[in-house]
Scaffold this active site. Sequence first.
Site, mmCIF file in Angstrom:
data_model
loop_
_atom_site.group_PDB
_atom_site.id
_atom_site.type_symbol
_atom_site.label_atom_id
_atom_site.label_comp_id
_atom_site.label_asym_id
_atom_site.label_seq_id
_atom_site.Cartn_x
_atom_site.Cartn_y
_atom_site.Cartn_z
ATOM 1 N N GLN A 153 -9.297 1.403 0.133
ATOM 2 C CA GLN A 153 -9.674 1.688 1.162
ATOM 3 C C GLN A 153 -10.392 3.075 1.139
ATOM 4 O O GLN A 153 -9.816 4.021 0.311
ATOM 5 C CB GLN A 153 -8.578 1.623 2.442
ATOM 6 C CG GLN A 153 -8.179 0.285 2.729
ATOM 7 C CD GLN A 153 -7.136 0.153 3.717
ATOM 8 O OE1 GLN A 153 -6.004 0.936 3.408
ATOM 9 N NE2 GLN A 153 -7.260 -0.733 4.731
ATOM 10 N N ASP A 175 -5.489 2.969 -1.259
ATOM 11 C CA ASP A 175 -6.261 3.714 -0.288
ATOM 12 C C ASP A 175 -6.301 5.218 -0.869
ATOM 13 O O ASP A 175 -5.470 5.860 -1.102
ATOM 14 C CB ASP A 175 -5.641 3.878 0.838
ATOM 15 C CG ASP A 175 -6.343 4.425 2.081
ATOM 16 O OD1 ASP A 175 -6.877 5.594 1.749
ATOM 17 O OD2 ASP A 175 -6.184 3.996 3.204
ATOM 18 N N GLU A 204 0.754 -1.156 -0.053
ATOM 19 C CA GLU A 204 0.124 -0.057 -0.014
ATOM 20 C C GLU A 204 0.863 1.153 -0.027
ATOM 21 O O GLU A 204 1.752 1.393 0.871
ATOM 22 C CB GLU A 204 -0.920 0.230 0.981
ATOM 23 C CG GLU A 204 -1.816 1.464 1.261
ATOM 24 C CD GLU A 204 -2.611 1.342 2.512
ATOM 25 O OE1 GLU A 204 -3.413 2.105 2.853
ATOM 26 O OE2 GLU A 204 -2.071 0.704 3.652
ATOM 27 N N GLU A 208 -11.515 2.883 6.381
ATOM 28 C CA GLU A 208 -10.601 3.046 7.054
ATOM 29 C C GLU A 208 -10.434 4.670 7.636
ATOM 30 O O GLU A 208 -9.543 5.456 7.228
ATOM 31 C CB GLU A 208 -8.987 2.573 6.642
ATOM 32 C CG GLU A 208 -8.056 2.682 7.451
ATOM 33 C CD GLU A 208 -6.532 2.301 7.006
ATOM 34 O OE1 GLU A 208 -5.693 1.437 7.599
ATOM 35 O OE2 GLU A 208 -6.225 2.978 6.033
#
Length: 262
Positions: A204, A178, A143, A240
């Site tokens: 995310q 994300d 990530e 998140e």
Amino acid sequence: MPQFAANLTMMYTEHDFLDRFAAAARDGFRAVEYLLPYDYPAADIAARLATHGLTQALFNLPPGDWAAGERGIAALPGREEEFAASVERALEYAHATGCRRLHAMAGLVPQGANLTALRATFVANLRHAARRCAEHGITLLIEPINQRDMPGYFLSHQQQAHDIVAEVGEPNLKVQMDWYHCQIMEGDIAMRLRRHLAGVGHVQIAGVPERHEPDSGELNYPYLFALLDELGYDGYIGCEYRPRNGTSAGLAWFQPYKEAQR
């Protein structure tokens, strides 16, 4: 229709960790994720998942000494044996919980470090970890994380992550995209998603810039959720974010999608 996973590290913090599973299920989530499970017996977590009908979507490999500020070890030369042991530890929990996605954190760049050596270490460690995960039908993820929230993190840009995935060359290694981190570092999320979706294994979300609910800020989340459907994404979207005033009270954004969770 997007399938959402409540992140139990950031959400439902008004409850003790093991009680967050029940709270997420009551609010309509059918999947959960979190950073680290290792403070709790794997059997206890598995029991909560089974009791509340939840899927374990994701968690991280042991990231080194988190309390001391470490944020992963996968790219750190000299820590290879520790990283290999962390893979085995994570696999134990993945077996117990039925989790099919594990995230390997790269780590912070040590002062004066040789970036070429870090990349080579990262690639070699990821190749080993991906092969071990493949033996168990598990996808390994990396990530990109923004430099504002995590200064010095080795991996910060989408193209950088996809280039590393290509170099590793293992089909079960994917990128955890994300949108909060991506917006801060790069923006242009819709076009990056179109370009890279085939290599994305998990998404995310959070509001930008405050990292609260995805119902305000810079990003048009309904548009992006619809784009995921258009592009055929069938994975989870991890929530998140840090709720503003209690998790359940801030779930108005989730209501249009709640009945479609499975």
